[in-house]
Design a protein around this motif. Structure first.
Motif, PDB file in Angstrom:
ATOM      1  N   HIS A 117       2.165  -4.921  -9.725  1.00 14.98           N
ATOM      2  CA  HIS A 117       1.293  -5.901  -9.095  1.00 14.98           C
ATOM      3  C   HIS A 117      -0.075  -5.828  -9.771  1.00 14.98           C
ATOM      4  CE1 HIS A 117      -0.512  -8.427  -6.033  1.00 14.98           C
ATOM      5  NE2 HIS A 117      -1.448  -7.514  -5.869  1.00 14.98           N
ATOM      6  N   SER A 118      -0.545  -6.950 -10.284  1.00 16.64           N
ATOM      7  CA  SER A 118      -1.856  -7.004 -10.940  1.00 16.64           C
ATOM      8  C   SER A 118      -2.963  -6.798  -9.915  1.00 16.64           C
ATOM      9  CB  SER A 118      -2.034  -8.356 -11.628  1.00 16.64           C
ATOM     10  OG  SER A 118      -3.335  -8.461 -12.164  1.00 16.64           O
ATOM     11  N   VAL A 119      -3.894  -5.886 -10.215  1.00 15.40           N
ATOM     12  CA  VAL A 119      -5.015  -5.637  -9.305  1.00 15.40           C
ATOM     13  C   VAL A 119      -6.373  -5.880  -9.954  1.00 15.40           C
ATOM     14  CG1 VAL A 119      -3.770  -4.067  -7.777  1.00 15.40           C
ATOM     15  CG2 VAL A 119      -4.965  -3.141  -9.772  1.00 15.40           C
ATOM     16  N   GLY A 120      -6.380  -6.296 -11.216  1.00 19.25           N
ATOM     17  CA  GLY A 120      -7.655  -6.603 -11.840  1.00 19.25           C
ATOM     18  C   GLY A 120      -7.685  -6.263 -13.317  1.00 19.25           C
ATOM     19  N   THR A 121      -8.826  -6.577 -13.911  1.00 20.90           N
ATOM     20  CA  THR A 121      -9.052  -6.297 -15.328  1.00 20.90           C
ATOM     21  C   THR A 121     -10.461  -5.775 -15.516  1.00 20.90           C
ATOM     22  OG1 THR A 121      -9.847  -8.524 -15.801  1.00 20.90           O
ATOM     23  CG2 THR A 121      -7.479  -8.131 -16.093  1.00 20.90           C
ATOM     24  N   THR A 122     -10.692  -5.198 -16.672  1.00 23.01           N
ATOM     25  CA  THR A 122     -12.034  -4.769 -17.043  1.00 23.01           C
ATOM     26  C   THR A 122     -12.200  -4.994 -18.532  1.00 23.01           C
ATOM     27  OG1 THR A 122     -13.674  -2.995 -16.812  1.00 23.01           O
ATOM     28  CG2 THR A 122     -11.490  -2.349 -17.589  1.00 23.01           C
ATOM     29  N   THR A 123     -13.424  -5.009 -18.976  1.00 26.76           N
ATOM     30  CA  THR A 123     -13.716  -5.088 -20.399  1.00 26.76           C
ATOM     31  C   THR A 123     -14.671  -3.955 -20.744  1.00 26.76           C
ATOM     32  OG1 THR A 123     -15.562  -6.610 -20.013  1.00 26.76           O
ATOM     33  CG2 THR A 123     -13.410  -7.591 -20.526  1.00 26.76           C
ATOM     34  N   PHE A 124     -14.540  -3.473 -21.970  1.00 26.53           N
ATOM     35  CA  PHE A 124     -15.448  -2.437 -22.452  1.00 26.53           C
ATOM     36  C   PHE A 124     -15.408  -2.404 -23.974  1.00 26.53           C
ATOM     37  CE2 PHE A 124     -11.363  -0.478 -21.548  1.00 26.53           C
ATOM     38  CZ  PHE A 124     -11.104   0.314 -22.654  1.00 26.53           C
ATOM     39  N   ARG A 125     -16.409  -1.739 -24.558  1.00 23.20           N
ATOM     40  CA  ARG A 125     -16.469  -1.554 -26.008  1.00 23.20           C
ATOM     41  C   ARG A 125     -16.386  -0.058 -26.288  1.00 23.20           C
ATOM     42  NH1 ARG A 125     -17.572  -5.888 -28.901  1.00 23.20           N
ATOM     43  NH2 ARG A 125     -18.182  -4.725 -30.743  1.00 23.20           N
ATOM     44  N   GLU A 126     -15.633   0.258 -27.331  1.00 25.74           N
ATOM     45  CA  GLU A 126     -15.509   1.656 -27.745  1.00 25.74           C
ATOM     46  C   GLU A 126     -15.393   1.684 -29.262  1.00 25.74           C
ATOM     47  OE1 GLU A 126     -13.390   4.863 -25.288  1.00 25.74           O
ATOM     48  OE2 GLU A 126     -11.908   4.228 -26.774  1.00 25.74           O
ATOM     49  N   ASN A 127     -16.250   2.453 -29.893  1.00 27.82           N
ATOM     50  CA  ASN A 127     -16.266   2.554 -31.359  1.00 27.82           C
ATOM     51  C   ASN A 127     -16.325   1.181 -32.031  1.00 27.82           C
ATOM     52  OD1 ASN A 127     -16.090   5.389 -31.215  1.00 27.82           O
ATOM     53  ND2 ASN A 127     -13.864   5.278 -31.074  1.00 27.82           N
ATOM     54  N   GLY A 128     -17.114   0.275 -31.461  1.00 23.87           N
ATOM     55  CA  GLY A 128     -17.311  -1.033 -32.038  1.00 23.87           C
ATOM     56  C   GLY A 128     -16.203  -2.040 -31.783  1.00 23.87           C
ATOM     57  N   VAL A 129     -15.207  -1.676 -30.988  1.00 24.53           N
ATOM     58  CA  VAL A 129     -14.088  -2.563 -30.685  1.00 24.53           C
ATOM     59  C   VAL A 129     -14.192  -3.017 -29.230  1.00 24.53           C
ATOM     60  CG1 VAL A 129     -11.571  -2.771 -30.573  1.00 24.53           C
ATOM     61  CG2 VAL A 129     -12.623  -1.366 -32.361  1.00 24.53           C
ATOM     62  N   ALA A 130     -13.987  -4.324 -29.000  1.00 23.70           N
ATOM     63  CA  ALA A 130     -13.991  -4.869 -27.638  1.00 23.70           C
ATOM     64  C   ALA A 130     -12.575  -4.810 -27.081  1.00 23.70           C
ATOM     65  CB  ALA A 130     -14.498  -6.302 -27.646  1.00 23.70           C
ATOM     66  N   TYR A 131     -12.450  -4.315 -25.850  1.00 22.33           N
ATOM     67  CA  TYR A 131     -11.158  -4.188 -25.189  1.00 22.33           C
ATOM     68  C   TYR A 131     -11.162  -4.966 -23.882  1.00 22.33           C
ATOM     69  CZ  TYR A 131     -10.363  -0.235 -28.325  1.00 22.33           C
ATOM     70  OH  TYR A 131     -10.208   0.560 -29.436  1.00 22.33           O
ATOM     71  N   GLU A 132     -10.019  -5.561 -23.563  1.00 24.39           N
ATOM     72  CA  GLU A 132      -9.773  -6.132 -22.248  1.00 24.39           C
ATOM     73  C   GLU A 132      -8.550  -5.412 -21.694  1.00 24.39           C
ATOM     74  OE1 GLU A 132      -8.276 -10.228 -20.208  1.00 24.39           O
ATOM     75  OE2 GLU A 132      -9.781 -10.398 -21.791  1.00 24.39           O
ATOM     76  N   TYR A 133      -8.705  -4.770 -20.537  1.00 23.27           N
ATOM     77  CA  TYR A 133      -7.655  -3.911 -19.977  1.00 23.27           C
ATOM     78  C   TYR A 133      -7.191  -4.462 -18.636  1.00 23.27           C
ATOM     79  CZ  TYR A 133      -5.130   0.517 -19.590  1.00 23.27           C
ATOM     80  OH  TYR A 133      -4.148   1.473 -19.530  1.00 23.27           O
ATOM     81  N   ALA A 134      -5.887  -4.704 -18.506  1.00 25.03           N
ATOM     82  CA  ALA A 134      -5.293  -5.188 -17.254  1.00 25.03           C
ATOM     83  C   ALA A 134      -4.698  -4.016 -16.486  1.00 25.03           C
ATOM     84  CB  ALA A 134      -4.211  -6.219 -17.552  1.00 25.03           C
ATOM     85  N   TRP A 135      -5.031  -3.908 -15.195  1.00 23.73           N
ATOM     86  CA  TRP A 135      -4.540  -2.833 -14.330  1.00 23.73           C
ATOM     87  C   TRP A 135      -3.410  -3.336 -13.440  1.00 23.73           C
ATOM     88  CZ3 TRP A 135     -10.239  -2.598 -12.752  1.00 23.73           C
ATOM     89  CH2 TRP A 135     -10.974  -1.807 -13.632  1.00 23.73           C
ATOM     90  N   PHE A 136      -2.362  -2.519 -13.310  1.00 23.99           N
ATOM     91  CA  PHE A 136      -1.227  -2.844 -12.450  1.00 23.99           C
ATOM     92  C   PHE A 136      -0.893  -1.653 -11.560  1.00 23.99           C
ATOM     93  CE2 PHE A 136      -0.801  -5.589 -16.084  1.00 23.99           C
ATOM     94  CZ  PHE A 136      -0.398  -6.795 -15.539  1.00 23.99           C
ATOM     95  N   THR A 137      -0.681  -1.916 -10.267  1.00 26.66           N
ATOM     96  CA  THR A 137      -0.125  -0.876  -9.412  1.00 26.66           C
ATOM     97  C   THR A 137       1.385  -0.892  -9.594  1.00 26.66           C
ATOM     98  OG1 THR A 137      -0.001  -2.378  -7.528  1.00 26.66           O
ATOM     99  CG2 THR A 137      -1.962  -0.946  -7.674  1.00 26.66           C
ATOM    100  N   VAL A 138       2.004   0.240  -9.298  1.00 31.35           N
ATOM    101  CA  VAL A 138       3.449   0.401  -9.462  1.00 31.35           C
ATOM    102  C   VAL A 138       4.062   0.619  -8.084  1.00 31.35           C
ATOM    103  CG1 VAL A 138       5.246   1.867 -10.449  1.00 31.35           C
ATOM    104  CG2 VAL A 138       3.197   1.341 -11.771  1.00 31.35           C
TER     105      VAL A 138
END
Length: 130
Positions: free
Chosen positions: A61-82
């Motif tokens: 079940h999708s519960v949200g997303t976040t964005t962040f930068r690490e070592n110059g790379v932009a990430y979009e991360y989707a969180w799911f409960t199990v």
């Protein structure tokens, strides 16, 4: 870069994290990884959990997303409960050396990935409901 991962909890509500131990990066992370071009975020999260921990995660079940930068790379991360896990989790890849469950309130400090710290903050402030 798009990433997705699973929030797996034990009976006490603690979250399962996997410890990355490589020359470039040492930190506690959420089980998950890169979303391939031809797959959904949920499918990527399931695949990555099976590869990293040797378990089958279902009823995501999708519960949200976040964005962040690490070592110059932009990430979009989707969180799911199990909803259901089949098997016993163990680290299955060389880059990971251990797993452990953590209370959300204990997830602070640099030993946790930026993604995990952001997830913990979102749970604590009510933006993410588990």
């Amino acid at each position: 870069m798009r990433l997705a991962g699973c929030i797996i909890r034990n009976d006490e509500g603690e979250i399962l994290l996997i410890h990355r131990n490589t020359p470039d990066l040492t930190q506690w992370e959420l089980p998950g990884g890169k979303v391939e071009t031809d797959e959904t975020e949920a499918a990527a999260a399931q695949r990555e959990v099976e590869e990293e921990l040797g378990i089958i995660a279902t009823d995501l079940h999708s519960v949200g997303t976040t964005t962040f930068r690490e070592n110059g790379v932009a990430y979009e991360y989707a969180w799911f409960t199990v909803g259901r896990v089949t098997g016993s989790p163990l680290p299955r890849e060389e880059k990971h050396d251990k797993i452990a469950y953590f209370a959300v309130s204990d997830i602070t400090g640099a030993e946790f990935s930026q993604n995990v710290r952001q997830l913990a903050a979102a749970i604590i402030n009510g933006a993410v409901k588990l």
